[in-house]
Design a protein around this motif. Sequence first.
Motif, PDB file in Angstrom:
ATOM      1  N   CYS A  97     -24.013  -2.243  10.382  1.00  0.00           N
ATOM      2  CA  CYS A  97     -23.703  -1.734   9.042  1.00  0.00           C
ATOM      3  C   CYS A  97     -22.826  -2.691   8.236  1.00  0.00           C
TER       4      CYS A  97
ATOM      5  N   GLY B 258     -24.741  -6.182   3.746  1.00  0.00           N
ATOM      6  CA  GLY B 258     -25.695  -5.584   2.820  1.00  0.00           C
ATOM      7  C   GLY B 258     -25.286  -4.187   2.363  1.00  0.00           C
ATOM      8  N   ARG B 259     -26.290  -3.495   1.781  1.00  0.00           N
ATOM      9  CA  ARG B 259     -26.098  -2.120   1.289  1.00  0.00           C
ATOM     10  C   ARG B 259     -26.675  -1.168   2.334  1.00  0.00           C
TER      11      ARG B 259
ATOM     12  N   TRP C  53     -21.356   5.225   3.030  1.00  0.00           N
ATOM     13  CA  TRP C  53     -22.110   4.365   2.123  1.00  0.00           C
ATOM     14  C   TRP C  53     -21.322   3.069   2.021  1.00  0.00           C
TER      15      TRP C  53
ATOM     16  N   ILE D 280     -21.106  -1.280   1.331  1.00  0.00           N
ATOM     17  CA  ILE D 280     -21.620  -2.465   0.634  1.00  0.00           C
ATOM     18  C   ILE D 280     -20.851  -3.669   1.149  1.00  0.00           C
ATOM     19  N   ASP D 281     -21.562  -4.579   1.835  1.00  0.00           N
ATOM     20  CA  ASP D 281     -20.970  -5.807   2.385  1.00  0.00           C
ATOM     21  C   ASP D 281     -19.741  -5.516   3.245  1.00  0.00           C
TER      22      ASP D 281
ATOM     23  N   THR E 293     -16.501   0.295   2.906  1.00  0.00           N
ATOM     24  CA  THR E 293     -16.909   1.695   2.775  1.00  0.00           C
ATOM     25  C   THR E 293     -16.604   2.190   1.367  1.00  0.00           C
ATOM     26  N   VAL E 294     -17.642   2.592   0.653  1.00  0.00           N
ATOM     27  CA  VAL E 294     -17.499   3.100  -0.713  1.00  0.00           C
ATOM     28  C   VAL E 294     -17.246   4.605  -0.707  1.00  0.00           C
TER      29      VAL E 294
ATOM     30  N   GLN F 291     -26.700   5.794  -6.707  1.00  0.00           N
ATOM     31  CA  GLN F 291     -26.332   4.421  -6.329  1.00  0.00           C
ATOM     32  C   GLN F 291     -27.330   3.771  -5.375  1.00  0.00           C
ATOM     33  N   VAL F 292     -27.911   4.561  -4.470  1.00  0.00           N
ATOM     34  CA  VAL F 292     -28.806   4.002  -3.442  1.00  0.00           C
ATOM     35  C   VAL F 292     -30.160   3.665  -4.063  1.00  0.00           C
ATOM     36  N   SER F 293     -30.692   2.547  -3.641  1.00  0.00           N
ATOM     37  CA  SER F 293     -31.986   2.093  -4.151  1.00  0.00           C
ATOM     38  C   SER F 293     -33.004   2.016  -3.021  1.00  0.00           C
TER      39      SER F 293
ATOM     40  N   ASP G 190     -32.739  -0.173   0.472  1.00  0.00           N
ATOM     41  CA  ASP G 190     -31.418  -0.219   1.106  1.00  0.00           C
ATOM     42  C   ASP G 190     -31.538   0.224   2.565  1.00  0.00           C
TER      43      ASP G 190
END
Length: 277
Positions: free
Chosen positions: A160, A163-164, A177, A179-180, A183-184, A266-268, A271
Amino acid sequence: MRTKGMGRRIVAVLALAALSGCTVQTADGKHRSPVRIELPSRSPSATADDGGKGDDKPSPTPTRTSAPEVLWSRGDSGRDVRELQARLRQVAWLFDGPTGSYDDLTEQAVKGFQGKRGLPRTGKTDRVTWQRLLKMTHEPGKWDLYLMGGQPADAPDARCMTGRVLCISKTSRTLRWMIDGRTVRTVSVRFGSQGTPTREGVFQVYWKSRHHVSTLYDSPMPYAMFFSGGQAVHYSSDFAANGYAGASHGCVNVRDEAAIADLFAQVSNGDKVVVHW
């Protein structure tokens, strides 16, 4: 003069006989029984200061018993409050939670429990109330404490960290969630039952459906983000209502609708999704 002297001697003999407890013979030749004279004694508590009235002193005022120590009350929070709430659920005085926050519902539940047992209805959990509750309940398990979520997330899987990623832990029942490696957001999640388990591994989001309804189970799946066949991350009203008392059909359920709406935005597609222990 001789008569007076004789009288004094007889009185002296009588006094001596009375003190020694002997039978005495008076001048008239009659025998008298011994006389026991009780001499007044001073009470051990009497002192020169109280005039010999030690026993007449008023008794000291009894010490008033102090109120039992209050352990938790409204406004407190933490793991101990969770246990209190979980035990109150066992005796049907609380139905929501546990949340870990001593709120008005918890206060009312404690008042009800206290009143039923003849304890002061303070709404505060004192030591006496807590000991009574302990005797009536059993030690709650981890998922009794976190029935409605709120548990801390464990460390993210190594897969994890780049990346996203929707990083989903079956051990702590949480979704991060990330990103790089950062934890968001973290949310509590629920998985499938033993008969319909959630698959583990590395996947990708391949389809998003805001108002999805399951064709297999005819149940709503709002904010669905599909990652493996028919399995998706989505909002569950059943999870929101019943917590970990239920299970999904294999999907990853989220109970916080505001949080899943934010994630959905936010998620695409493309991902990464990591489901791990």
